[in-house]
Design an enzyme around this catalytic site. Structure first.
Site, short mmCIF file in Angstrom:
data_model
loop_
_atom_site.label_atom_id
_atom_site.label_comp_id
_atom_site.label_asym_id
_atom_site.label_seq_id
_atom_site.Cartn_x
_atom_site.Cartn_y
_atom_site.Cartn_z
N HIS A 8 1.01 -1.07 0.00
CA HIS A 8 0.06 -0.12 0.09
C HIS A 8 0.90 1.22 0.09
CE1 HIS A 8 1.04 1.02 3.92
NE2 HIS A 8 1.08 -0.19 4.36
N GLU B 51 -2.17 -7.00 7.49
CA GLU B 51 -0.66 -6.90 7.91
C GLU B 51 -0.62 -7.71 9.37
OE1 GLU B 51 2.28 -6.61 7.93
OE2 GLU B 51 2.82 -4.43 7.83
#
Length: 400
Positions: free
Chosen positions: A106, A210
């Protein structure tokens, strides 16, 4: 570790989980097929490598498939690579499959900016446990303007690779449920000249989030919030309305993260059409049985090229699972890897799941920041139990 087990243990706030259950008689082993990308080479420095410098890192070379195809002379490197990918699958045993996996990190999020401002030790010991400050929110962090720019660079590069190299766009898209990853994927792939039989309709997948710590940036918003952003996207089966994995108390170990990364890859690789283990797509899925669109794959294999938009720690976990050398990505960067998957049989027997652990933190801004650990104010010892300073307070999200 299956996510159902993970969710249950995370909700209970357990520091360690140990179960014994019969193992599956078949499993998938993953291998990085080296020699195709510069990122596979030990001499490539990830801290200075720019994926936009040349064809995402695709090495200029001849392929075995070139020897069997007289019509490759006028093809681009990416066109010949895709024929090589098809060739590998066509000539592999029934229990072996190859896929090109694009992993994109990202763009910069507000949590990245906050860590840079406070420093990593202070961030890890205190500030990351807060939902934000008076100016910015880093709970399930959104993209900064720089993060938007980084995702736009990826979009422009995909566009140029298609115009100049006729690159094969991904056949399937998967994305972490965190806001920064969702928006990065949307900026990267929306508006590209994608084929009709492989549109940008990603699947939101918990397995690619994550690594979960006590940090509030690891705490996702609700399914309804994601649907409000991208109502046409899909969710993996069993995706819950609220985040049932993040606890704010325990942290996922590297081993536990690798287990869920492997489970997510297993799900993706088992969706193709090869043999009894490589399960067929349902008839109502584009490209499944009963559909004419082939997207250039032949009759034996689907989804040869997949995209995963995730995070630095999660991509590092996937690279470990597929046997790739460590290769850290800067925010917004992309790494492609040719992955070989093989079905193997294993003897039945008990298996032990990975553990989650409590992490130390400070209840006030740390007196100093050191790389060795938390140094709390007034020489107070770091806390390792109970909810951290951020607690369960969740700020109302505001549009970026």
């Amino acid at each position: 570790m299956k996510l159902s087990t993970l969710a249950a243990s995370a909700t209970l706030g357990l520091s360690a989980i140990a179960t014994a259950a019969p193992s599956h008689s078949k499993t998938i082993t993953y291998t990085t097929v080296k020699g195709y990308f510069l990122q596979d080479e030990p001499s490539t420095d990830p801290s200075t490598f720019d994926y936009t410098s040349h064809n995402f890192g695709l090495i200029d070379r001849r392929y075995d498939s070139d020897k069997h195809d007289p019509n490759t002379r006028d093809l681009t490197q990416w066109e010949r690579f895709h024929r090589e990918l098809e060739y590998l699958n066509k000539h592999s045993p029934q229990h072996v499959s190859y896929k090109l996996v694009f992993m994109g990190r990202h763009g910069e999020g507000w949590h990245n900016a906050a860590e840079s401002y406070f420093g990593t030790p202070g961030w890890n010991c205190y500030y990351s446990l807060l939902p934000g400050n008076t100016t910015h929110t880093w709970f399930d962090a959104d993209l900064t303007p720089e993060g938007v720019s980084q995702a736009s660079i990826a979009h422009t590069y995909w566009q140029s690779q298609y115009a100049e190299q006729n690159i094969h766009f991904p056949d399937a898209y998967y994305v972490s449920p965190m806001t920064r990853a969702l928006k990065t994927a949307n900026i990267t792939f929306s508006g590209l000249p994608l084929p009709l039989d492989a549109p940008f309709i990603p699947e939101v997948k918990e397995g690619f989030r994550e690594g979960m710590s006590m940090h509030t940036c690891d705490h996702r918003r609700s399914k309804s919030y994601i649907e409000s952003l991208f109502p046409w996207w899909t969710f993996e089966e069993g995706f819950t309305e609220e985040d049932e994995l993040w606890t704010g108390v325990t942290a996922e170990t590297e081993e536990a993260q690798d287990e869920r990364s492997r489970d997510a890859l297993d799900d993706i690789f088992s969706r193709s059409r090869r043999g009894p283990f490589w399960k067929s797509k349902p008839a109502d899925v584009c490209g499944g049985p009963g559909h004419d669109h082939d997207h250039g794959h032949g009759e034996d294999e689907k989804d040869l090229v997949i995209s995963i938009t995730a995070h630095s720690g999660e991509i590092a976990s996937i690279l470990r699972v597929i046997g790739h050398q460590p290769f850290g990505l800067s925010t917004g960067a992309v790494i492609p890897v040719l992955v070989r998957a093989e079905e193997v049989k294993e003897p039945d027997g008990p298996t032990a799941s990975a553990t989650w652990t409590h992490s130390a933190y400070c209840t006030a801004p740390p007196a100093t920041s050191t790389a060795s650990g938390c140094v709390c104010a007034a020489s107070a010892p770091p806390v390792t139990s109970g909810f951290p300073v951020g607690g369960t307070t969740v700020p109302t999200p505001t549009p970026f």
